[in-house]
Design a protein around this motif. Structure first.
Motif, PDB file in Angstrom:
ATOM      1  N   UNK A  65       0.820  -1.209   0.000  1.00 53.17           N
ATOM      2  CA  UNK A  65       0.000   0.000   0.000  1.00 53.17           C
ATOM      3  C   UNK A  65       0.857   1.264   0.000  1.00 53.17           C
ATOM      4  N   UNK A  66       1.874   1.282   0.827  1.00 56.43           N
ATOM      5  CA  UNK A  66       2.726   2.467   0.896  1.00 56.43           C
ATOM      6  C   UNK A  66       3.501   2.674  -0.404  1.00 56.43           C
ATOM      7  N   UNK A  67       4.046   1.601  -0.961  1.00 57.24           N
ATOM      8  CA  UNK A  67       4.803   1.741  -2.204  1.00 57.24           C
ATOM      9  C   UNK A  67       3.899   2.135  -3.361  1.00 57.24           C
ATOM     10  N   UNK A  68       2.653   1.685  -3.342  1.00 56.88           N
ATOM     11  CA  UNK A  68       1.712   2.090  -4.381  1.00 56.88           C
ATOM     12  C   UNK A  68       1.436   3.586  -4.294  1.00 56.88           C
ATOM     13  N   UNK A  69       1.213   4.080  -3.069  1.00 56.47           N
ATOM     14  CA  UNK A  69       0.951   5.511  -2.896  1.00 56.47           C
ATOM     15  C   UNK A  69       2.157   6.347  -3.308  1.00 56.47           C
ATOM     16  N   UNK A  70       3.348   5.919  -2.910  1.00 53.39           N
ATOM     17  CA  UNK A  70       4.557   6.670  -3.263  1.00 53.39           C
ATOM     18  C   UNK A  70       4.805   6.610  -4.769  1.00 53.39           C
ATOM     19  N   UNK A  71       4.678   5.415  -5.352  1.00 56.34           N
ATOM     20  CA  UNK A  71       4.932   5.266  -6.777  1.00 56.34           C
ATOM     21  C   UNK A  71       3.967   6.072  -7.635  1.00 56.34           C
ATOM     22  N   UNK A  72       2.679   6.062  -7.278  1.00 55.50           N
ATOM     23  CA  UNK A  72       1.721   6.850  -8.048  1.00 55.50           C
ATOM     24  C   UNK A  72       1.893   8.345  -7.781  1.00 55.50           C
ATOM     25  N   UNK A  73       2.388   8.703  -6.584  1.00 54.14           N
ATOM     26  CA  UNK A  73       2.711  10.108  -6.328  1.00 54.14           C
ATOM     27  C   UNK A  73       3.819  10.590  -7.250  1.00 54.14           C
ATOM     28  N   UNK A  74       4.865   9.770  -7.416  1.00 57.41           N
ATOM     29  CA  UNK A  74       5.956  10.104  -8.337  1.00 57.41           C
ATOM     30  C   UNK A  74       5.433  10.160  -9.773  1.00 57.41           C
ATOM     31  N   UNK A  75       4.605   9.183 -10.133  1.00 55.95           N
ATOM     32  CA  UNK A  75       4.029   9.147 -11.484  1.00 55.95           C
ATOM     33  C   UNK A  75       3.221  10.405 -11.767  1.00 55.95           C
ATOM     34  N   UNK A  76       2.354  10.792 -10.820  1.00 54.25           N
ATOM     35  CA  UNK A  76       1.542  11.985 -11.009  1.00 54.25           C
ATOM     36  C   UNK A  76       2.373  13.248 -11.099  1.00 54.25           C
ATOM     37  N   UNK A  77       3.443  13.329 -10.298  1.00 47.28           N
ATOM     38  CA  UNK A  77       4.300  14.519 -10.306  1.00 47.28           C
ATOM     39  C   UNK A  77       5.010  14.685 -11.638  1.00 47.28           C
ATOM     40  N   UNK A  78       5.653  13.624 -12.124  1.00 48.69           N
ATOM     41  CA  UNK A  78       6.390  13.711 -13.391  1.00 48.69           C
ATOM     42  C   UNK A  78       5.449  14.007 -14.545  1.00 48.69           C
ATOM     43  N   UNK A  79       4.305  13.296 -14.579  1.00 46.95           N
ATOM     44  CA  UNK A  79       3.351  13.487 -15.675  1.00 46.95           C
ATOM     45  C   UNK A  79       2.825  14.916 -15.708  1.00 46.95           C
ATOM     46  N   UNK A  80       2.363  15.404 -14.558  1.00 44.00           N
ATOM     47  CA  UNK A  80       1.783  16.749 -14.510  1.00 44.00           C
ATOM     48  C   UNK A  80       2.826  17.819 -14.789  1.00 44.00           C
ATOM     49  N   UNK A  81       4.033  17.659 -14.239  1.00 39.71           N
ATOM     50  CA  UNK A  81       5.072  18.669 -14.427  1.00 39.71           C
ATOM     51  C   UNK A  81       5.498  18.751 -15.887  1.00 39.71           C
ATOM     52  N   UNK A  82       5.674  17.597 -16.541  1.00 42.19           N
ATOM     53  CA  UNK A  82       6.114  17.610 -17.936  1.00 42.19           C
ATOM     54  C   UNK A  82       5.038  18.195 -18.847  1.00 42.19           C
ATOM     55  N   UNK A  83       3.795  17.736 -18.674  1.00 50.39           N
ATOM     56  CA  UNK A  83       2.725  18.214 -19.546  1.00 50.39           C
ATOM     57  C   UNK A  83       2.436  19.701 -19.314  1.00 50.39           C
ATOM     58  N   UNK A  84       2.539  20.152 -18.059  1.00 55.29           N
ATOM     59  CA  UNK A  84       2.329  21.578 -17.794  1.00 55.29           C
ATOM     60  C   UNK A  84       3.437  22.413 -18.437  1.00 55.29           C
ATOM     61  N   UNK A  85       4.682  21.940 -18.338  1.00 53.51           N
ATOM     62  CA  UNK A  85       5.791  22.645 -18.982  1.00 53.51           C
ATOM     63  C   UNK A  85       5.636  22.682 -20.487  1.00 53.51           C
ATOM     64  N   UNK A  86       5.147  21.587 -21.040  1.00 57.98           N
ATOM     65  CA  UNK A  86       4.925  21.516 -22.481  1.00 57.98           C
ATOM     66  C   UNK A  86       3.801  22.472 -22.902  1.00 57.98           C
ATOM     67  N   UNK A  87       2.710  22.466 -22.146  1.00 56.22           N
ATOM     68  CA  UNK A  87       1.578  23.332 -22.472  1.00 56.22           C
ATOM     69  C   UNK A  87       1.967  24.804 -22.408  1.00 56.22           C
TER      70      UNK A  87
END
Length: 317
Positions: A88-110
């Motif tokens: 459970x903890x690794x899932x929360x941390x891993x998806x937190x990292x996934x959400x951060x990279x995805x949102x940061x890259x797409x926002x920078x691109x936009x």
């Protein structure tokens, strides 16, 4: 008895979701190519971009980071027999990292759409914070749907007569781990450096990134142990983390244990293939054994009372 090796919920959230995020980065970048400059800003020093690269090369780098770092962290959620709390903890941390990279890259691109000068691109921290919180929330609440796939086997005999017996008013509930004062002190150790970083960057968003991870870490410091007519279970952040049903318990005894000398650390520990411990202090502990060979040790001031109640309930079983 056949046991589950793979958790479908873990596969969906821990493997499929990061892969879909990586694909979304590649597809959106490809669709935006006509509106992007030949080279986009890919790294910032403070608020000014200092590194540039072709859009698709940058997109592939971000996609690989999502899959390897984000997906790599939360892939363990798919393994049904791994320790449930860790999954459970690794899932929360891993998806937190996934959400951060995805949102940061797409926002920078936009932010660079329909521009010709990438040197003027601004770094916006709000999307990264939103991505982190969204990922952690999906990981934690989705992780509540994960199921423990460990082997379960019914006990066929009453506990050994030499083990303690006793009747107690059920349920027996005990909070173990750090006290409120210690937890507050440790919270300050996380909060103060975060505020220093915010002051240095003159922005609040580093605190937004650190806060959810800090909450998860602090959550590992406090647990609730419950003994009732169903058996023994441990909950963490209002979610069951580990449990053994009464019909599989062979017996319970009391011992003295030391976290670091006997278990190599503090908290929820694993030692060998089927030995688990929730050890948060030096002193008495109840040791529960099951028909499948599991042994669970939990330090508790009411260890004698817990062991007696478990054995008495198992006798009646």
């Amino acid at each position: 008895m056949t046991t589950r090796q793979v958790d479908p919920v873990g596969v969906l959230l821990g493997l499929v979701v990061p892969l879909l995020c990586a694909v979304a980065v590649l597809v959106l970048t490809r669709s935006w190519l006509p509106r992007l400059p030949g080279e986009i800003a890919t790294h910032w020093s403070g608020t000014a971009p200092d590194s540039f690269g072709p859009p698709m090369t940058s997109a592939w780098t971000a996609a690989l980071l999502i899959v390897l770092v984000g997906g790599g962290c939360c892939a363990i959620a798919a393994l049904a027999q791994a320790q449930l709390l860790m999954r459970r903890y690794m899932l929360a941390i891993g998806l937190g990292v996934t959400g951060t990279i995805t949102a940061l890259f797409l926002a920078g691109l936009a932010g660079q759409l329909d521009t010709t000068d990438a040197t003027q691109a601004a770094l916006e921290g709000r999307p990264a914070v939103l991505g982190m919180w969204a990922g952690v929330a999906v990981g934690w609440f989705g992780g509540r749907l994960l199921r423990d796939g460990r082997e379960r086997k019914a006990a066929t005999a009453a506990p050994d007569p030499s083990l303690p017996r006793g009747r107690a008013e059920l349920p027996i509930v005990e909070q173990v781990g750090t006290g409120a004062g210690t937890t507050a002190g440790l919270s300050l150790l996380v909060l103060i450096p975060a505020l220093v970083v915010c002051g240095a960057t003159q922005s609040w968003w580093p605190l937004g990134l650190i806060a959810p991870v800090g909450l998860l870490v602090l959550g590992l410091l406090r647990y609730t142990v419950v003994v009732d007519a169903d058996g023994i279970r441990v909950s963490n952040l209002a979610t069951d983390a580990l449990g053994y049903d009464l019909d599989e318990i062979v017996g319970a005894k009391v011992t003295e244990t030391r976290p670091f000398q006997d278990w190599g650390g503090w908290g929820l520990r694993a030692k060998g293939g089927k030995r688990y411990g929730l050890v948060t202090r030096t002193g008495p502990a109840v040791v529960v054994t099951t028909a499948s060979g599991h042994e669970f040790t939990v330090t508790a001031t009411r260890a004698e009372e817990m062991a007696g109640a478990i054995n008495t309930l198992a006798d009646a079983r």
